[in-house]
Design an enzyme around this catalytic site. Structure first.
Site, mmCIF file in Angstrom:
data_model
loop_
_atom_site.group_PDB
_atom_site.id
_atom_site.type_symbol
_atom_site.label_atom_id
_atom_site.label_comp_id
_atom_site.label_asym_id
_atom_site.label_seq_id
_atom_site.Cartn_x
_atom_site.Cartn_y
_atom_site.Cartn_z
ATOM 1 N N GLY A 155 -80.365 -127.893 -150.306
ATOM 2 C CA GLY A 155 -79.899 -126.605 -149.817
ATOM 3 C C GLY A 155 -80.815 -125.455 -150.188
ATOM 4 O O GLY A 155 -80.883 -124.451 -149.483
ATOM 5 N N GLU A 203 -83.535 -125.506 -147.653
ATOM 6 C CA GLU A 203 -82.954 -124.999 -146.405
ATOM 7 C C GLU A 203 -82.800 -123.480 -146.443
ATOM 8 O O GLU A 203 -82.994 -122.798 -145.429
ATOM 9 C CB GLU A 203 -81.619 -125.692 -146.152
ATOM 10 C CG GLU A 203 -81.805 -127.164 -145.784
ATOM 11 C CD GLU A 203 -80.528 -127.961 -145.821
ATOM 12 O OE1 GLU A 203 -80.183 -128.587 -144.797
ATOM 13 O OE2 GLU A 203 -79.841 -127.959 -146.875
ATOM 14 N N GLU A 248 -81.564 -135.481 -149.618
ATOM 15 C CA GLU A 248 -80.163 -135.815 -149.361
ATOM 16 C C GLU A 248 -79.932 -137.306 -149.118
ATOM 17 O O GLU A 248 -78.884 -137.848 -149.491
ATOM 18 C CB GLU A 248 -79.640 -135.007 -148.168
ATOM 19 C CG GLU A 248 -79.413 -133.525 -148.450
ATOM 20 C CD GLU A 248 -80.659 -132.675 -148.251
ATOM 21 O OE1 GLU A 248 -80.540 -131.442 -148.282
ATOM 22 O OE2 GLU A 248 -81.763 -133.252 -148.059
ATOM 23 N N ALA A 250 -77.533 -128.043 -153.077
ATOM 24 C CA ALA A 250 -76.108 -127.753 -153.051
ATOM 25 C C ALA A 250 -75.461 -128.396 -154.273
ATOM 26 O O ALA A 250 -76.026 -129.293 -154.900
ATOM 27 C CB ALA A 250 -75.480 -128.291 -151.772
#
Length: 257
Positions: free
Chosen positions: A111, A114, A134, A66
């Site tokens: 992300g 994911e 993260e 992200a």
């Protein structure tokens, strides 16, 4: 003109999506997620959709994570809204009725990992790097990583990855079941073309039914899941696709689906 962040290419119902922010290593920000949601608006309405392939622009990155610069100053409420936007969109990708395949090149972190986990399966180039780092930033995965990762690789390995933040190469990702196969980066494009031909030659309703049986059955006890499979199997015999497929087999010709 605004920049296209999700490039869409269609080959007879096999749709290829490319996350295109190469200068940012294809990092997911609100604009990318919003544009992906718009693409899904179209895909969800298509009766001719056969499969979706998703990759990242360039050779360095599938999706590097992200967008940290966008997230850095968010309040808890804003972070919740951002994660909710991403989770909803990724869930829509996951629940498309056709196979969704991640073609992973380079970085597949946070992300990006994911996003790949929401696909039905993943194929990686030999330069791919995976991880949920993260915790190195003082947060936890927020786009489904703590839930989809243990379902893919088991809880012990998932806790290892999400609590250490360590990165793994393509071969370790293959060993733990995070990806289905690994190949030289130069061969990834040829694989995508071959997969397009393979999926395009199968009965589209049968493929949809097979995916539904697996996904829906996982949430049921075995007897209920087997009953679901039987119902979907029987439903195949209600249309022309089964007749064409079996007739072609008996007549030693290619089916015309």
């Amino acid at each position: 003109m605004s920049e296209t962040l999700i490039e869409v290419a269609d080959n007879a119902g096999i749709v290829r999506l490319t996350v295109s922010r190469p200068k940012a290593l294809n990092a997911l920000n609100s604009a990318v997620i919003s544009e992906l949601a718009g693409v899904l608006d179209d895909l969800e309405q298509r009766d001719d959709l056969r499969a979706v392939l998703i990759t990242g622009a360039g050779e360095k990155s599938f999706v590097a994570g992200a967008d940290i610069a966008e997230m850095r100053d968010k309040t808890p409420e804003q972070a919740r809204a951002f994660a909710g936007q991403a989770l909803k969109t990724i869930k829509r990708l996951e629940t498309l009725p056709v196979p969704v395949v991640a073609l992973v090149n380079g970085f597949c972190l946070g992300g990006g990992c994911e996003l790949a986990l929401a696909c039905d399966w993943a194929v990686a180039s030999d330069n791919a790097i995976f991880g949920q780092p993260e915790v190195l930033l003082g947060v936890i995965p927020g786009f489904g990583g703590t839930q989809r990762l243990p379902r893919r690789v088991g809880p012990a390995m998932a806790i290892d990855l999400v609590t250490t933040g360590r990165k793994i190469d393509a071969q370790e990702a293959l060993r733990i079941g995070l990806v289905n196969r690994v190949m030289p980066q130069a061969e990834l494009e040829a694989y995508a073309e071959e997969l397009t031909k393979q999926l395009g030659g199968n009965g589209p309703e049968a493929v949809r039914g097979a995916k539904q049986a697996v996904h829906d059955g996982l949430d049921q006890d075995l007897d209920s899941a087997l009953a679901l499979e039987t119902s979907l199997f029987a439903l195949c015999f209600a249309g022309e696709e089964q007749r064409e497929g079996m007739s072609a087999f008996v007549e030693k010709r290619k089916p015309n689906f």
